[in-house]
Motif scaffolding. Structure first.
Motif, PDB file in Angstrom:
ATOM      1  N   LYS A  15       0.840  -1.189   0.000  1.00  0.00           N
ATOM      2  CA  LYS A  15       0.000   0.000   0.000  1.00  0.00           C
ATOM      3  C   LYS A  15       0.880   1.246   0.000  1.00  0.00           C
ATOM      4  CE  LYS A  15      -3.914   1.892   0.067  1.00  0.00           C
ATOM      5  NZ  LYS A  15      -4.859   1.596  -1.000  1.00  0.00           N
ATOM      6  N   VAL A  16       0.751   2.042  -1.046  1.00  0.00           N
ATOM      7  CA  VAL A  16       1.549   3.274  -1.103  1.00  0.00           C
ATOM      8  C   VAL A  16       0.583   4.449  -1.221  1.00  0.00           C
ATOM      9  CG1 VAL A  16       3.293   4.551  -2.368  1.00  0.00           C
ATOM     10  CG2 VAL A  16       3.418   2.069  -2.251  1.00  0.00           C
ATOM     11  N   ILE A  17       0.729   5.387  -0.306  1.00  0.00           N
ATOM     12  CA  ILE A  17      -0.143   6.568  -0.343  1.00  0.00           C
ATOM     13  C   ILE A  17       0.736   7.802  -0.448  1.00  0.00           C
ATOM     14  CG2 ILE A  17      -1.875   7.921   0.913  1.00  0.00           C
ATOM     15  CD1 ILE A  17      -2.612   5.343   2.391  1.00  0.00           C
ATOM     16  N   SER A  18       0.400   8.687  -1.357  1.00  0.00           N
ATOM     17  CA  SER A  18       1.193   9.904  -1.406  1.00  0.00           C
ATOM     18  C   SER A  18       0.309  11.139  -1.339  1.00  0.00           C
ATOM     19  CB  SER A  18       2.042   9.932  -2.675  1.00  0.00           C
ATOM     20  OG  SER A  18       1.335   9.347  -3.728  1.00  0.00           O
ATOM     21  N   LYS A  19       0.841  12.126  -0.679  1.00  0.00           N
ATOM     22  CA  LYS A  19       0.131  13.401  -0.591  1.00  0.00           C
ATOM     23  C   LYS A  19       0.592  14.260  -1.761  1.00  0.00           C
ATOM     24  CE  LYS A  19       1.356  17.017   1.802  1.00  0.00           C
ATOM     25  NZ  LYS A  19       1.761  17.935   2.866  1.00  0.00           N
TER      26      LYS A  19
ATOM     27  N   VAL B  46      -3.737  11.453  -1.902  1.00  0.00           N
ATOM     28  CA  VAL B  46      -4.619  12.316  -1.121  1.00  0.00           C
ATOM     29  C   VAL B  46      -4.201  13.767  -1.342  1.00  0.00           C
ATOM     30  CG1 VAL B  46      -5.303  10.713   0.669  1.00  0.00           C
ATOM     31  CG2 VAL B  46      -3.199  12.009   0.917  1.00  0.00           C
ATOM     32  N   SER B  47      -5.186  14.615  -1.446  1.00  0.00           N
ATOM     33  CA  SER B  47      -4.914  16.019  -1.635  1.00  0.00           C
ATOM     34  C   SER B  47      -5.662  16.801  -0.560  1.00  0.00           C
ATOM     35  CB  SER B  47      -5.373  16.428  -3.033  1.00  0.00           C
ATOM     36  OG  SER B  47      -5.613  17.795  -3.058  1.00  0.00           O
ATOM     37  N   PRO B  48      -4.916  17.371   0.373  1.00  0.00           N
ATOM     38  CA  PRO B  48      -5.567  18.076   1.488  1.00  0.00           C
ATOM     39  C   PRO B  48      -6.564  19.125   1.010  1.00  0.00           C
ATOM     40  CG  PRO B  48      -3.221  17.910   1.865  1.00  0.00           C
ATOM     41  CD  PRO B  48      -3.463  17.369   0.498  1.00  0.00           C
ATOM     42  N   LYS B  49      -6.191  19.855  -0.035  1.00  0.00           N
ATOM     43  CA  LYS B  49      -7.096  20.942  -0.412  1.00  0.00           C
ATOM     44  C   LYS B  49      -8.406  20.421  -0.986  1.00  0.00           C
ATOM     45  CE  LYS B  49      -5.011  21.634  -4.899  1.00  0.00           C
ATOM     46  NZ  LYS B  49      -4.400  22.538  -5.837  1.00  0.00           N
ATOM     47  N   GLU B  50      -8.337  19.273  -1.673  1.00  0.00           N
ATOM     48  CA  GLU B  50      -9.579  18.693  -2.186  1.00  0.00           C
ATOM     49  C   GLU B  50     -10.469  18.234  -1.036  1.00  0.00           C
ATOM     50  OE1 GLU B  50     -10.526  18.703  -5.242  1.00  0.00           O
ATOM     51  OE2 GLU B  50      -8.653  19.288  -6.226  1.00  0.00           O
ATOM     52  N   ILE B  51      -9.817  17.675  -0.007  1.00  0.00           N
ATOM     53  CA  ILE B  51     -10.589  17.204   1.143  1.00  0.00           C
ATOM     54  C   ILE B  51     -11.321  18.372   1.785  1.00  0.00           C
ATOM     55  CG2 ILE B  51     -10.376  16.200   3.448  1.00  0.00           C
ATOM     56  CD1 ILE B  51      -7.974  14.598   2.364  1.00  0.00           C
ATOM     57  N   ILE B  52     -10.611  19.479   1.974  1.00  0.00           N
ATOM     58  CA  ILE B  52     -11.202  20.668   2.603  1.00  0.00           C
ATOM     59  C   ILE B  52     -12.327  21.215   1.725  1.00  0.00           C
ATOM     60  CG2 ILE B  52     -10.757  22.995   3.427  1.00  0.00           C
ATOM     61  CD1 ILE B  52      -9.381  20.802   4.983  1.00  0.00           C
ATOM     62  N   ALA B  53     -12.055  21.304   0.417  1.00  0.00           N
ATOM     63  CA  ALA B  53     -13.061  21.861  -0.489  1.00  0.00           C
ATOM     64  C   ALA B  53     -14.332  21.023  -0.439  1.00  0.00           C
ATOM     65  CB  ALA B  53     -12.508  21.928  -1.907  1.00  0.00           C
ATOM     66  N   ASP B  54     -14.162  19.689  -0.406  1.00  0.00           N
ATOM     67  CA  ASP B  54     -15.308  18.778  -0.289  1.00  0.00           C
ATOM     68  C   ASP B  54     -16.158  19.116   0.925  1.00  0.00           C
ATOM     69  OD1 ASP B  54     -15.013  17.172  -2.433  1.00  0.00           O
ATOM     70  OD2 ASP B  54     -14.816  15.308  -1.290  1.00  0.00           O
ATOM     71  N   ILE B  55     -15.459  19.273   2.056  1.00  0.00           N
ATOM     72  CA  ILE B  55     -16.171  19.517   3.309  1.00  0.00           C
ATOM     73  C   ILE B  55     -16.918  20.840   3.260  1.00  0.00           C
ATOM     74  CG2 ILE B  55     -15.790  20.056   5.746  1.00  0.00           C
ATOM     75  CD1 ILE B  55     -13.576  17.952   5.693  1.00  0.00           C
ATOM     76  N   LEU B  56     -16.263  21.869   2.718  1.00  0.00           N
ATOM     77  CA  LEU B  56     -16.905  23.181   2.714  1.00  0.00           C
ATOM     78  C   LEU B  56     -18.074  23.244   1.739  1.00  0.00           C
ATOM     79  CD1 LEU B  56     -13.848  25.442   3.255  1.00  0.00           C
ATOM     80  CD2 LEU B  56     -15.825  25.178   4.735  1.00  0.00           C
TER      81      LEU B  56
END
Lengths: 454, 482
Positions: A324-328, A347-357
């Protein structure tokens, strides 16, 4: 709905883009004139250049008319103060990015209350949570849990050796007694909601919905490796790494963090529980990786500050057969390219945040009828999973689903009644008070009634 | 370059034009001008065919455009819109020569108001209506209109807005470009209706009121009488004078007033400069007329205010032949031709905000010469102006002057005196309308050769779109793939 966004950095920009797609009126504030120019060139927004705490700037942005005020500059204190000012001036809801771990403990509740924040978002923590979910189900590339954690929605890629390739959905259903649903398939650029006769091919990206307690069983019976990661290597000792390590440690996974800044290593040792190993060294060096057991580890997570380093090291890890390889990866174009090259877990932090907002904004703007509880974007935003609560104004309650006509590109994926998750069949019906999960392709809904034709 | 998006947007502009052409068609039918009505019908059919072709061949894969596409869209849209707008004149035979008709149409769309017609009164009602209606369409801009009525939001539409709206910078009123366009057109329509009603009160016939309201709102200047507005009563002349000044003001200020920010609207430095220049010029001309040609104060004031308003807003109506005025008065008017109205209005010219910025920058340069270590920034309305805007303004000034000279030289083959040719170039390039001497308010551009008419037609387009869109579209480097 009118939304004001303060701070147009990586995260701010992504938020603005997502909010615009949702047809909100967006106003951006940033103190850097060149950022402001760039924003007004790339997006249909109004811009104000100035300090987002200043009364005059907020007045110019007409904050008093804003339903949602989001402050996502780099400084927590700035965000809190800016939200406080906006709240006092009449903004309805305020959201601040608060990332410092010293605020993200018991003091957070107190701060939120005294500043009048509606929500505090911590990108690092949310990213860590997303990664943690992925590690729990090692073959998944994305895992989302619905509000009550009754359902999970898992994105998977059908690999060459997968036993399910070439089978139709009906045949798949027969493979296991546990109920599940393949909700969306992405083949190449095309995304569609499959019928029972559709066949799963190698290379497809599929979205699978099942009751949370069954997910593991389903994945095992479908031949997706079900082994949970027992140890993990994290590259880069960022704040995300700290949150992740803490979560993994609690879940009895042994964690190693490789960080190449001596001072930071010492801070990590201080804050992290003693079960976590902190290694001082350059994570880009293959020697060090070999020494720390990259060949035997269950998972490698690249969380350094540089997208490029994360991508390169992930490819190296894949070549060493790390399961399992995960990259930010923060830059969209880079994640698109690396996905094409075979890096599937990004994973992209900004996409995660945008999703939530976006989800939050939708919940605010849906004032009538059944409102969206949660929203997840699937397949890089090409489809969406929405969760509604059935309110009295929904007219189609207690009618068997097979007699209802749903709109094209809409799938009713799950019903939560009380605390029981139901994967609906034709004879099931929606009743008042249910939570309903709807998967929609290429359209958005703010109201449950809209999914029904006519 | 996103060619498909360019042509599909231009196609939409043509569709809008086809819809707008229905109005003169109705006018022609009302006045039972069957041949004219037929010519409008044919034009509408042509426009629809062009739109159909663009729809057939160019469906954009992506709506993403950059500033280059924005400029090209605006330039091409204006060119094709002008050519189609020419057809009714040619087909109906009102203006049989194509180049003449093109000159007249471009003069209409660019809100110049310069005419090649020796006898305006001989035109059919349908064509008269269309001629003045082009002012109204061109005044606020047709792409702004397309944006206002289009159903889709485009994140990049600011590039189109910026290319079509005059002025050094474009400010949005509200977050969405589409909503901004809607608000602008709403203000524009309301003001036009108010003006029409006020003219009706003054005893002007309905058709005349409508035509003059179009001419005033777009700051164009086409009339329906050979002597422009001289034959209407004093009340109508004052109403039109005041409205010409109003349409020369930045529309953003009206919006500020509507949303209750009166103080910040009144504080606008550009507005003050505009008013001061108007009052000073009108004062000088009034005194000059009273002293030199013994006009009474009342008449002198009416004539001078009207003419100053008409020239500074680049409308070009006239109530008297100011070519017969004393030299000082003519000189003042000549200078006003260059300045033009405020940015964000329907007026043409160099724009008040540029003059303001230029003045402030010169002031700063003086300080720098005297105190070489002096550091200062240029501020307008209390806000710092970006250095890029200032250097952009400087190069715009240079391009502006060069274009003006080139136009002047190109039309100097004509057998007219320098005053005629110079004012002809200035008046067309700044979208004013009448010049001095042989192109004065009592005369027209009929005496120019075909070549000069083409040059002046281009000059009007260059002036209306503020040079860059047309110039860059004509440059091959814009089209070459690199």
């Amino acid at each position: 709905m009118r939304v004001v966004v303060v701070g147009c950095g990586k995260i701010g920009k992504t938020i603005v883009g997502s909010l615009l797609k949702e047809k909100h009126d967006v106003l951006c504030i940033d103190s850097n004139p060149s950022v402001i120019t760039e924003m007004s060139n790339a997006y249909d927004v109004m811009t104000v250049c100035g300090n987002g705490i200043s009364y005059e700037v907020l007045k110019e942005a007409r904050v008093e008319k804003a339903e949602l005020f989001i402050s996502v500059t780099g400084s927590d204190e700035f965000n809190m103060l800016s939200c406080l000012a906006a709240k006092k001036m009449g903004a309805k809801q305020t959201v601040a990015r608060i990332r410092n771990s010293e605020y993200n403990n018991e003091s957070l509740g107190f701060m939120k209350e005294s500043v009048g924040l509606s929500m505090a978002i911590n990108p690092e923590k949310l990213t860590a949570e997303a990664i943690y979910n992925l590690l729990k189900l090692p073959s998944a590339i994305k895992v989302d849990t619905f509000t009550s954690r009754r359902f999970e929605i898992v994105e998977l890629i059908v690999k060459n050796d997968s036993p399910i390739s070439g089978l139709s959905l009906i045949e798949l259903r027969k493979k296991t007694s546990v109920k599940f649903l393949i909700a969306v398939i992405q083949r190449g650029e095309e995304v569609f909601i499959p019928k029972g006769s559709d066949v799963v091919n190698v290379g497809d990206k599929i979205c699978l919905v099942s009751a949370s307690e069954d997910t593991h069983k389903v994945l095992t019976s479908l031949g997706f490796v079900g082994k949970e990661s027992k140890d993990a290597i994290i590259l880069g000792g960022s704040q995300t790494a700290v949150y992740l390590a803490e979560m993994l440690e609690k879940g009895h996974t042994s964690v190693k963090i490789i960080e190449n800044n001596k001072a930071r290593c010492e801070v990590l040792c201080e804050t992290l529980p003693s079960g976590v190993d902190v290694i001082y060294g350059d994570g880009m060096s293959q020697d060090i990786l070999m020494e720390e057991g990259v060949t035997t580890t269950d998972a490698l997570i690249a969380l350094t500050g540089s997208d490029q380093e994360n991508i390169l090291i992930s490819f190296y890890a894949m070549s060493q057969k790390v399961p399992k390889v995960i990259s930010k990866v923060n830059r969209n174009e880079l994640s698109a390219i690396s996905e094409k090259l075979g890096l599937d877990c990004i994973v992209s932090p900004k996409e995660i945040i945008a999703d939530i907002l976006v989800r939050y904004a939708r919940a605010i703007s849906a004032t009538v009828g059944s409102k969206v509880e949660t929203l997840y974007s699937l397949m890089d935003g090409k489809a969406e999973a929405l969760e509604f609560v059935v309110m009295p104004d929904f007219k189609y309650t207690d009618i068997p689903l097979k007699t209802l006509k749903f709109k094209q590109g809409v799938l009713l994926a799950g019903i939560i009644r009380g605390s029981t998750p139901i994967l609906p069949g034709g004879d099931d019906a929606i009743t008042l008070g249910d939570k309903v999960i709807v998967i929609a392709k290429g359209q958005s809904f703010s109201n449950l009634t809209q999914i029904i034709e006519g | 370059m996103n060619l498909k998006m360019i042509f599909s947007t231009v196609g939409k502009v043509v569709l809008i034009e086809a819809v707008l052409l229905v109005l003169p068609l109705i006018t022609a039918l009302v006045y039972t001008e069957w041949l004219v009505a037929l010519s409008f019908g044919i034009t509408i059919a042509v426009a629809l065919a062009v739109f159909g072709l663009s729809k057939l061949f160019f469906s954009p894969e992506t709506p993403i455009i950059f500033s280059k596409e924005g400029l090209v869209i605006v330039a091409l849209a204006w060119l094709i819109m002008s050519v189609i707008g020419t057809l009714p004149f040619v087909i109906s035979g009102d203006i049989p020569n194509f180049i003449d008709a093109l000159f007249e149409t471009v003069s209409g769309f660019t809100t110049t108001g310069a005419s090649i017609l020796t006898n305006v009164e001989g035109l059919s009602h349908g064509c008269l209506f269309w001629r003045s209606f082009t002012h109204w369409i061109g005044g606020m801009g047709v792409l702004v209109f397309v944006m206002a009525v289009s159903s889709k939001n485009n994140d990049r539409s600011i590039h189109i807005l910026r290319a079509e709206m005059p002025g050094p910078t474009v400010d949005k009123l509200v977050p969405r470009a589409r909503d901004t366009a809607k608000i602008l057109y709403l203000i524009y329509i309301v003001l036009t209706v108010v003006l029409t009603v006020m003219l009706l009160f003054g005893g002007m016939p309905f058709f005349d009121s409508l035509i003059h309201a179009f001419g005033t709102a777009g700051t164009g200047g086409f009339g329906i009488k050979n002597n422009s507005l001289a034959s209407y009563n004093d009340y109508c002349q004052w109403v039109i004078a005041i409205f010409m000044l109003i349409f020369g003001i930045n529309f953003n200020l009206f919006y500020l007033v509507i949303v209750g920010k009166v103080t910040s609207a009144i504080k606008s430095e550009e507005l003050w400069l505009y008013l001061i220049i108007v009052i000073l010029s009108a004062g000088v001309i009034t005194v000059n007329l009273m002293v030199t040609i013994n006009e009474t104060f009342g008449t002198a004031l009416r004539l001078s205010v009207f003419q100053v308003a008409s020239i500074i807003s680049t409308t070009g109506f006239s109530t008297t032949d100011f070519n017969l005025w004393p030299t000082l008065s003519k000189a003042v008017l000549f200078v006003l031709m260059f300045i033009g109205g405020c940015a964000g209005s329907t007026a043409g010219g160099f724009k008040m905000s540029r003059v303001l910025l230029l003045g402030k920058n010169i002031h700063r340069e003086f300080k720098r010469v005297l105190h070489p270590r002096n550091t200062s920034v240029v501020k307008v309305d209390g806000k710092r102006v970006d250095e890029k805007t200032i250097s952009g303004l400087m190069s715009y000034l240079a391009v502006y002057v060069v274009c003006l000279f080139v136009i002047f030289l190109l039309i100097s083959f004509e057998p007219f005196d320098v005053e005629t040719n110079l004012t002809a170039a200035v008046t067309c390039f700044n979208n004013v309308g009448p010049g001095l001497s042989a192109v004065g308010p009592a005369s027209n551009f009929a005496g120019y050769s075909i070549f000069s008419k083409i040059v002046l037609t281009l000059a009007m387009l260059l002036g209306r779109l503020e040079i860059y869109p047309i110039l860059l579209t004509l440059l091959p480097t814009t089209w070459v793939k690199k």
